[in-house]
Design a protein around this motif. Structure first.
Motif, PDB file in Angstrom:
ATOM      1  N   VAL A 136      69.724  62.964  47.449  1.00 40.22           N
ATOM      2  CA  VAL A 136      70.735  64.013  47.459  1.00 40.22           C
ATOM      3  C   VAL A 136      71.590  63.864  46.202  1.00 40.22           C
ATOM      4  O   VAL A 136      72.276  62.849  46.029  1.00 40.22           O
ATOM      5  CB  VAL A 136      71.639  63.927  48.706  1.00 40.22           C
ATOM      6  N   SER A 137      71.546  64.846  45.317  1.00 36.75           N
ATOM      7  CA  SER A 137      72.366  64.805  44.106  1.00 36.75           C
ATOM      8  C   SER A 137      73.733  65.401  44.402  1.00 36.75           C
ATOM      9  O   SER A 137      73.844  66.545  44.851  1.00 36.75           O
ATOM     10  CB  SER A 137      71.689  65.588  42.983  1.00 36.75           C
ATOM     11  N   LEU A 138      74.760  64.621  44.120  1.00 30.65           N
ATOM     12  CA  LEU A 138      76.133  65.084  44.314  1.00 30.65           C
ATOM     13  C   LEU A 138      76.792  65.475  43.000  1.00 30.65           C
ATOM     14  O   LEU A 138      77.983  65.776  42.961  1.00 30.65           O
ATOM     15  CB  LEU A 138      76.954  63.989  45.006  1.00 30.65           C
ATOM     16  N   ALA A 139      76.027  65.461  41.909  1.00 24.77           N
ATOM     17  CA  ALA A 139      76.600  65.750  40.592  1.00 24.77           C
ATOM     18  C   ALA A 139      77.265  67.117  40.517  1.00 24.77           C
ATOM     19  O   ALA A 139      78.311  67.264  39.883  1.00 24.77           O
ATOM     20  CB  ALA A 139      75.520  65.622  39.520  1.00 24.77           C
ATOM     21  N   LEU A 185      82.935  68.945  50.528  1.00 24.33           N
ATOM     22  CA  LEU A 185      81.628  69.599  50.546  1.00 24.33           C
ATOM     23  C   LEU A 185      80.471  68.617  50.676  1.00 24.33           C
ATOM     24  O   LEU A 185      79.316  69.038  50.766  1.00 24.33           O
ATOM     25  CB  LEU A 185      81.446  70.432  49.273  1.00 24.33           C
ATOM     26  N   VAL A 186      80.765  67.314  50.667  1.00 23.70           N
ATOM     27  CA  VAL A 186      79.691  66.322  50.717  1.00 23.70           C
ATOM     28  C   VAL A 186      78.922  66.416  52.024  1.00 23.70           C
ATOM     29  O   VAL A 186      77.678  66.370  52.052  1.00 23.70           O
ATOM     30  CB  VAL A 186      80.260  64.900  50.508  1.00 23.70           C
ATOM     31  N   ALA A 187      79.638  66.528  53.134  1.00 20.69           N
ATOM     32  CA  ALA A 187      78.954  66.603  54.428  1.00 20.69           C
ATOM     33  C   ALA A 187      78.035  67.815  54.479  1.00 20.69           C
ATOM     34  O   ALA A 187      76.898  67.738  54.968  1.00 20.69           O
ATOM     35  CB  ALA A 187      79.986  66.655  55.550  1.00 20.69           C
ATOM     36  N   THR A 188      78.508  68.930  53.941  1.00 26.50           N
ATOM     37  CA  THR A 188      77.678  70.138  53.917  1.00 26.50           C
ATOM     38  C   THR A 188      76.427  69.932  53.075  1.00 26.50           C
ATOM     39  O   THR A 188      75.333  70.377  53.429  1.00 26.50           O
ATOM     40  CB  THR A 188      78.494  71.325  53.355  1.00 26.50           C
ATOM     41  N   GLU A 189      76.581  69.248  51.932  1.00 20.18           N
ATOM     42  CA  GLU A 189      75.431  68.977  51.066  1.00 20.18           C
ATOM     43  C   GLU A 189      74.412  68.102  51.782  1.00 20.18           C
ATOM     44  O   GLU A 189      73.190  68.300  51.635  1.00 20.18           O
ATOM     45  CB  GLU A 189      75.904  68.317  49.767  1.00 20.18           C
ATOM     46  N   LEU A 190      74.901  67.123  52.553  1.00 20.95           N
ATOM     47  CA  LEU A 190      73.984  66.292  53.339  1.00 20.95           C
ATOM     48  C   LEU A 190      73.230  67.142  54.356  1.00 20.95           C
ATOM     49  O   LEU A 190      72.019  66.980  54.545  1.00 20.95           O
ATOM     50  CB  LEU A 190      74.771  65.190  54.064  1.00 20.95           C
ATOM     51  N   ALA A 191      73.950  68.018  55.041  1.00 29.40           N
ATOM     52  CA  ALA A 191      73.307  68.867  56.043  1.00 29.40           C
ATOM     53  C   ALA A 191      72.243  69.751  55.406  1.00 29.40           C
ATOM     54  O   ALA A 191      71.137  69.915  55.951  1.00 29.40           O
ATOM     55  CB  ALA A 191      74.362  69.728  56.743  1.00 29.40           C
ATOM     56  N   ASN A 192      72.545  70.291  54.237  1.00 26.34           N
ATOM     57  CA  ASN A 192      71.566  71.142  53.557  1.00 26.34           C
ATOM     58  C   ASN A 192      70.332  70.342  53.153  1.00 26.34           C
ATOM     59  O   ASN A 192      69.200  70.819  53.309  1.00 26.34           O
ATOM     60  CB  ASN A 192      72.201  71.785  52.316  1.00 26.34           C
ATOM     61  N   VAL A 213      82.726  59.978  55.128  1.00 25.00           N
ATOM     62  CA  VAL A 213      81.535  60.664  55.645  1.00 25.00           C
ATOM     63  C   VAL A 213      80.353  59.704  55.688  1.00 25.00           C
ATOM     64  O   VAL A 213      79.559  59.694  56.645  1.00 25.00           O
ATOM     65  CB  VAL A 213      81.204  61.903  54.779  1.00 25.00           C
ATOM     66  N   VAL A 214      80.231  58.888  54.661  1.00 21.93           N
ATOM     67  CA  VAL A 214      79.161  57.890  54.630  1.00 21.93           C
ATOM     68  C   VAL A 214      79.330  56.907  55.771  1.00 21.93           C
ATOM     69  O   VAL A 214      78.371  56.579  56.493  1.00 21.93           O
ATOM     70  CB  VAL A 214      79.156  57.154  53.271  1.00 21.93           C
ATOM     71  N   ALA A 215      80.561  56.423  55.960  1.00 21.84           N
ATOM     72  CA  ALA A 215      80.817  55.466  57.031  1.00 21.84           C
ATOM     73  C   ALA A 215      80.498  56.070  58.398  1.00 21.84           C
ATOM     74  O   ALA A 215      79.867  55.431  59.256  1.00 21.84           O
ATOM     75  CB  ALA A 215      82.268  54.993  56.971  1.00 21.84           C
ATOM     76  N   GLU A 216      80.926  57.315  58.617  1.00 24.92           N
ATOM     77  CA  GLU A 216      80.683  57.969  59.909  1.00 24.92           C
ATOM     78  C   GLU A 216      79.198  58.216  60.128  1.00 24.92           C
ATOM     79  O   GLU A 216      78.692  58.106  61.256  1.00 24.92           O
ATOM     80  CB  GLU A 216      81.455  59.284  59.967  1.00 24.92           C
TER      81      GLU A 216
END
Length: 851
Positions: A200-203, A210-217, A259-262
C-alpha cells in the motif's frame, strides 16, 4: 472497544488480570502479592528495559524499599516460573530487567489455543476453511536488481519472521532505499504468509485521516457505518492465516500510527512492514535502520546502473578512483548514486565528480514514472524537510554550519544563542535523529556526536543562507571553536593537554571551517586569536604544513596592522619552519618578529624571539650562534618574573653547550632548570631536565650513569602523566641498552616507546623508534631489514614535513653505510623501496616482527 477482562500468555503460562492469578496449564502458580505485582508489570511492559527504580515504584508505590526487596522478589519469581536460565526474565546488571518472552494479550473469554495459533506463521499448511479463496499477491515488481543489501535483507527478514515481531519499520533518510529493501523482504518471505502480501503506497496521502480508507481500498473492503476499518480488516482476515501488509512512506501521516496499532490488535494473524523516515512509536514496533551503502556496495551500484544506461560500461583502472570519489561525495546514498550514474550517458566519471561540488544541482532527471520526490536529490530532501515543524527546520539549518559533526554541548552553544529556537536543543536534535535527517555517529567517545549526510547538509546550508541566518550562526560557531582552542593555554598540565589535543582532533573539521570563515570575513581580531591558540595543536599533532599556511594567511591579511599579534604569529611561523628544516625562512620570520618586539619595547617578546632564534641555529648545526642567542635570551628572562621561561631557556642552553663539550656548564644549566621546575611544581619540566642530565652523561661516555638518569626521568614522566616524555625516555633507554650490547632489553624498550607514540599518534616519535629498530637490525646482521625500516621512517618524516636534524641524519647515514656495503646495489635499492612504499601502520607492524 473490548471490555472483556485481559489475560496475558507467555510460554506455558497465563496471567489472568481479573482473577489476580498465574496459571501453568490448568494449575495455579502460587505467588506472593508483591511477586505477582512485579510479574504483572513486567508482562505489561515486555521487550524493554524496566529500570530497578521504575519496578520498585510500580510494586511499592507508597513505601520506601531497598534493592534487597526487589532482588528477593525476582528470585521468588524465577523459582515459581522455573526460569533459572533467564529465558523469560533477563537481568541487566546495575540497570534493571527485561521480560524477553513473547507476550500475547487477549480477552479472557477467548479460547487460549485458538488465539495463540493466530500469531504463528505458517510453514505452508493447507488453507483453513474460513480463508478467502483468493491469495493476495499485491507487491510491485522491481525493475532493477537489489545491490549491496544482502546482509540487510537477511537481517530484516529474520526480524520480520520472529514470532514476537508483528510490526517492522524500516527507517532511514530519503533516498536510502527503504522501499526497495522492504519489497525484497516481503517478496522473499511471501511463502510464509499463506493469506498473501499486500503493498500500500501512502505517498499520495498527506491527511492521516485518509490512511484507514486507503487500507480499505487496497484490501477491497466495503466500509460500513457501524464498524471501524481495523475491525473490518480483522473480520476479513479471521481464520485466513498469516498475512503481510507493506505500508510505504508513512512519514507524512504519522498521526495515523493509531490505525496501525488498532489493525494489529484486531487482526492477530497480521504482520506489517512500514517504511518511514521516522518510526511510528507504538507498542511492539521493531525498528530496522536502513543506512547508506558501504563503499564497495556503493561502487557496485554505480557500475550496475551505469551499465544499464551505457552498455559495456565497466570499472577500470582509469575510472575507479573517480567512481570512489563520487560514492564518497554522495555519502553512499543509493538514490544519489543512481542519479549520478544516469549522467554517465554524457559525462565521464571524472567529469561527474568534478561537477559534484553542488550535487543538488547535478542530480536531477530521475525516471519520470518514479514519485516526484525521487526524481531529483533535492526533491527527496525537500520532502523530508517539509515534514518538519518550524523549530526543527530552524535547528536543521543552523546545525549545517558544523563540519564533521558536533556534540550536544556544541549544538546548544551555537544553535540557540538568541533564545529564538522555540524548542529545547536536546529535544529538537532527538527529533531530527528520529526523522533520519541527523545521524548519531558511532564512535568510541565519551560524548555522542551528531552529523548530517553531506547532501542534506548542503541543502540545509542553502536554507540557512536563504533565511539570512548564516552570518549570526557562523559567528556563533566560530565563537565555540575559539573557546575550545583557547582552552589549550600554556598552563595546562600534561594530562589536561592530552585531553585538549584529543578534543581538537575530534573538532578539527570545525576548527578549519571556523578559520576559513574568519579569513573570508577578514576578522583580524578573532582570526589572530584562533590561529595563535591553535599553534600548539598544529605543532604537537604535526600539522606543520597546514599550520604554517594558516598563519601566513592571517599575516598577509593583517598587512602592517596589529604589530603585537603579528609578532606572535611571526614567532610561531619561525618555530614551524624550524621543525620543517626550512632554516633560512625560519630565520627571516624570527628576525622580523624580533624587530616588531624591539619596536614595541616588549621585553618578553624579545626574550622569546631570541630563544626561538637560538633553537633554529642549534637545529641547523650552528652551535656557537645558538649558544650566544640562548645566553642573551637567558639574560632577558632573568630580568622578568617568568621563572618557568628561565628554566626552559636553561634547559635549551644545556643542550647546546653539551654538544660543544662544555659538560660542566651543561650540568649546571640542567640542574638549575630542574630546581626551578621543582620549585614551580612542574613535574614534567623537571623530568625533562633529568633527561637532559642523562644526555650529558651519555655524551661523556658514562652509560651507566646515563641509564640511571633516563630511568629516573621515565619514572618522573609517568608520575607527571606525560606520555610524550615517557616515550622519549624509553627511546633513550633502548639506545643505551643497544650500545651496551643488551639487544633484548633495547628491543623491549623500543616496543614500549612505540606503543606510547602509536597511541598518541605522534609520528615523529614513531619515526625515531623505527630508525632505532633499523640500527638494531643492522647490529644483529639484518642489513636489508635495516634499510627497509630506515626508509619507512624517512617516508613518515617526509609526510609530516619534519626531517631529522642534520647532525642526527649524518650519524644515521654513517651507521647505515654498513648495511649498503653488506648488500648489492640491487638488493639495497629494493630494500629501501620496500620501506618507502610501506604505510605507517605496516611499518610499525614490520618493526615488531621477528627478523
Amino acid at each position: 472497544m473490548d471490555t472483556h477482562p485481559v489475560q496475558y500468555q507467555f510460554g506455558e503460562f497465563v496471567l489472568d488480570v481479573a482473577r489476580g492469578c498465574v496459571f501453568k496449564e490448568d494449575l495455579e502458580v502460587r505467588l506472593r502479592p508483591k511477586v505477582y505485582e512485579a510479574l504483572k508489570y513486567l508482562v505489561e511492559n515486555p521487550g524493554r528495559l524496566v529500570a530497578k527504580q521504575e519496578l520498585m515504584q510500580a510494586v511499592w508505590p507508597d513505601a520506601f524499599v531497598t534493592d534487597d526487596s526487589l532482588v528477593q522478589c525476582t528470585l521468588e519469581l524465577r523459582r515459581a516460573l522455573d526460569d533459572r536460565s533467564q529465558q523469560l526474565l533477563k537481568v541487566v546488571p546495575r540497570r534493571g530487567y527485561i521480560f524477553t518472552a513473547a507476550v500475547m494479550k487477549r480477552s479472557a473469554s477467548a479460547g487460549r489455543v485458538a488465539q495463540a495459533r493466530a500469531f504463528e506463521i505458517s510453514d505452508g499448511d493447507a488453507p483453513g476453511a474460513g480463508r478467502p479463496a483468493r491469495r493476495r499477491n499485491g507487491l510491485p515488481i522491481p525493475r532493477t536488481s537489489l545491490v549491496g543489501r544482502t546482509q540487510n535483507l537477511q537481517e530484516a527478514t529474520d526480524l520480520l519472521l520472529r514470532p514476537d515481531a508483528r510490526l517492522l519499520t524500516l527507517t532511514g533518510p530519503g533516498g536510502a532505499g527503504k522501499t526497495r529493501l522492504a519489497i525484497a523482504v516481503a517478496a522473499g518471505s511471501a511463502d510464509r504468509f499463506p493469506a498473501g502480501v499486500q503493498f500500500v503506497s501512502l505517498a499520495p496521502i498527506t491527511n492521516p485521516k485518509l490512511v484507514a480508507t486507503e487500507l480499505a481500498n487496497a484490501l477491497e473492503i466495503q466500509q460500513t457505518s457501524n464498524r471501524t476499518i481495523p475491525q473490518l480488516i480483522g473480520e476479513q482476515m479471521r481464520d485466513s492465516g498469516a498475512f503481510l501488509l507493506l505500508l510505504d512512506n508513512f512519514e507524512q501521516v504519522l498521526p495515523a500510527a493509531s490505525v496501525v496499532a488498532e489493525t494489529l490488535e484486531a487482526c492477530p494473524s497480521l504482520k506489517i512492514i512500514v517504511t518511514s523516515r521516522e518510526c511510528l512509536r507504538i507498542y511492539g514496533e521493531q525498528e530496522y535502520p536502513v543506512s547508506a551503502l558501504p563503499q564497495d556496495s556503493a561502487i557496485e551500484l554505480f557500475a550496475h546502473r551505469a551499465a544499464a544506461i551505457r552498455p559495456g560500461f565497466a570499472i577500470t583502472a582509469e575510472n575507479e578512483e573517480a567512481i570512489q570519489g563520487i560514492c564518497t561525495r554522495l555519502d553512499g546514498l543509493p538514490l544519489a548514486i543512481e542519479l549520478a550514474a544516469a549522467r554517465i550517458k554524457v559525462l565521464s566519471p571524472r567529469a561527474i565528480l568534478e561537477r559534484l561540488q553542488n550535487p543538488l544541482q547535478l542530480l536531477t532527471g530521475g525516471a519520470h514514472d518514479l514519485p516526484e520526490r525521487q526524481q531529483t536529490l533535492r526533491n527527496a530532501i525537500e520532502w523530508s524537510h517539509s515534514l518538519l515543524n518550524e523549530s526543527e527546520q530552524k535547528l536543521l539549518r543552523r546545525l549545517s554550519v558544523f563540519a564533521g559533526g558536533c556534540s550536544l554541548e556544541a549544538a546548544e552553544a551555537v544553535c540557540n544563542t538568541g533564545r529564538d529556537l522555540g524548542v529545547d536543543v536536546f529535544d529538537g536534535l532527538s527529533s531530527l535523529v528520529d526523522k533520519n535527517l541527523v545521524q548519531r555517529l558511532d564512535r568510541d567517545l565519551a560524548e555522542p556526536r551528531f552529523a548530517m549526510l553531506e547532501t542534506i547538509r548542503e541543502y540545509a546550508i542553502e536554507r540557512l543562507i536563504e533565511r539570512n541566518e548564516q552570518q549570526a550562526t557562523r559567528r556563533a560557531h566560530a565563537a565555540y571553536c575559539l573557546v575550545l582552542a583557547e582552552e589549550g593555554n600554556p598552563d595546562l598540565d600534561a594530562p589536561a593537554r592530552t585531553t585538549w589535543l584529543r578534543q581538537c582532533d575530534i573538532e578539527m573539521d570545525n576548527l578549519r571551517v571556523a578559520m576559513d570563515w574568519l579569513l573570508q570575513e577578514e576578522d583580524l581580531d578573532w582570526g589572530f586569536r584562533l590561529s595563535v591558540a591553535l599553534f600548539r595543536f598544529w605543532d604537537m599533532r604535526e600539522h606543520h604544513i597546514e599550520g604554517r599556511a594558516r598563519l601566513e594567511a592571517i599575516l598577509r591579511l593583517a598587512g602592517s596592522e596589529r604589530p603585537r599579534e603579528r609578532g606572535r604569529v611571526l614567532h610561531f611561523l619561525g618555530a614551524l619552519a624550524t621543525t620543517q628544516g626550512d632554516f633560512a625562512v625560519a630565520e627571516s620570520f624570527l628576525q622580523q618578529g624580533l624587530s616588531v618586539y624591539e619596536e614595541l619595547g616588549d621585553e618578553t617578546g624579545i626574550a622569546a624571539s631570541l630563544n626561538a632564534l637560538a633553537i633554529s641555529a642549534r637545529d641547523r648545526g650552528d652551535y656557537a650562534t645558538a649558544q650566544s642567542r640562548f645566553e642573551r635570551s637567558l639574560a632577558c628572562w632573568r630580568q622578568l618574573p617568568d621563572r618557568s621561561a628561565i628554566a626552559r631557556c636553561l634547559h635549551n642552553l644545556s643542550s647546546v653547550v653539551r654538544v660543544r663539550a662544555d659538560y660542566s656548564r651543561a650540568r649546571w644549566a640542567a640542574r638549575e632548570a630542574a630546581e626551578i621546575f621543582e620549585e614551580l611544581g612542574d613535574r614534567s619540566g623537571a623530568a625533562w631536565s633529568i633527561s637532559q642530565q642523562g644526555d650529558i652523561e651519555k655524551a661523556t661516555g658514562d652509560l651507566t650513569a646515563a641509564r640511571g638518569l633516563y630511568q629516573r626521568a621515565l619514572a618522573a614522566f609517568r608520575e607527571a602523566g606525560d606520555p610524550w616524555g615517557a616515550g622519549r625516555s624509553l627511546t633513550d633507554l633502548g639506545i643505551i641498552d643497544c650500545e651496551r650490547g643488551d639487544h633484548a632489553a633495547g628491543r623491549t624498550a623500543f616496543r614500549a616507546g612505540l606503543e606510547i607514540f602509536s597511541g598518541l599518534g605522534h609520528r615523529r616519535g614513531m619515526a625515531r623508534i623505527l630508525e632505532c629498530f633499523a640500527c638494531l637490525a643492522l647490529a644483529e646482521g639484518h642489513a636489508a631489514r635495516a634499510l627497509t625500516l630506515a626508509a619507512a621512517a624517512e617516508s613518515v618524516r617526509q609526510q609530516i614535513s619534519a626531517p631529522l636534524l642534520q647532525a642526527e641524519q649524518s650519524k644515521l647515514d654513517d651507521t647505515l653505510l654498513k648495511a649498503w656495503e653488506a648488500l648489492s646495489e640491487t638488493e639495497g635499492k629494493a630494500a629501501w623501496a620496500t620501506g618507502q612504499a610501506m604505510s605507517l601502520e605496516r611499518a610499525v607492524q614490520y618493526s615488531l616482527e621477528k627478523a
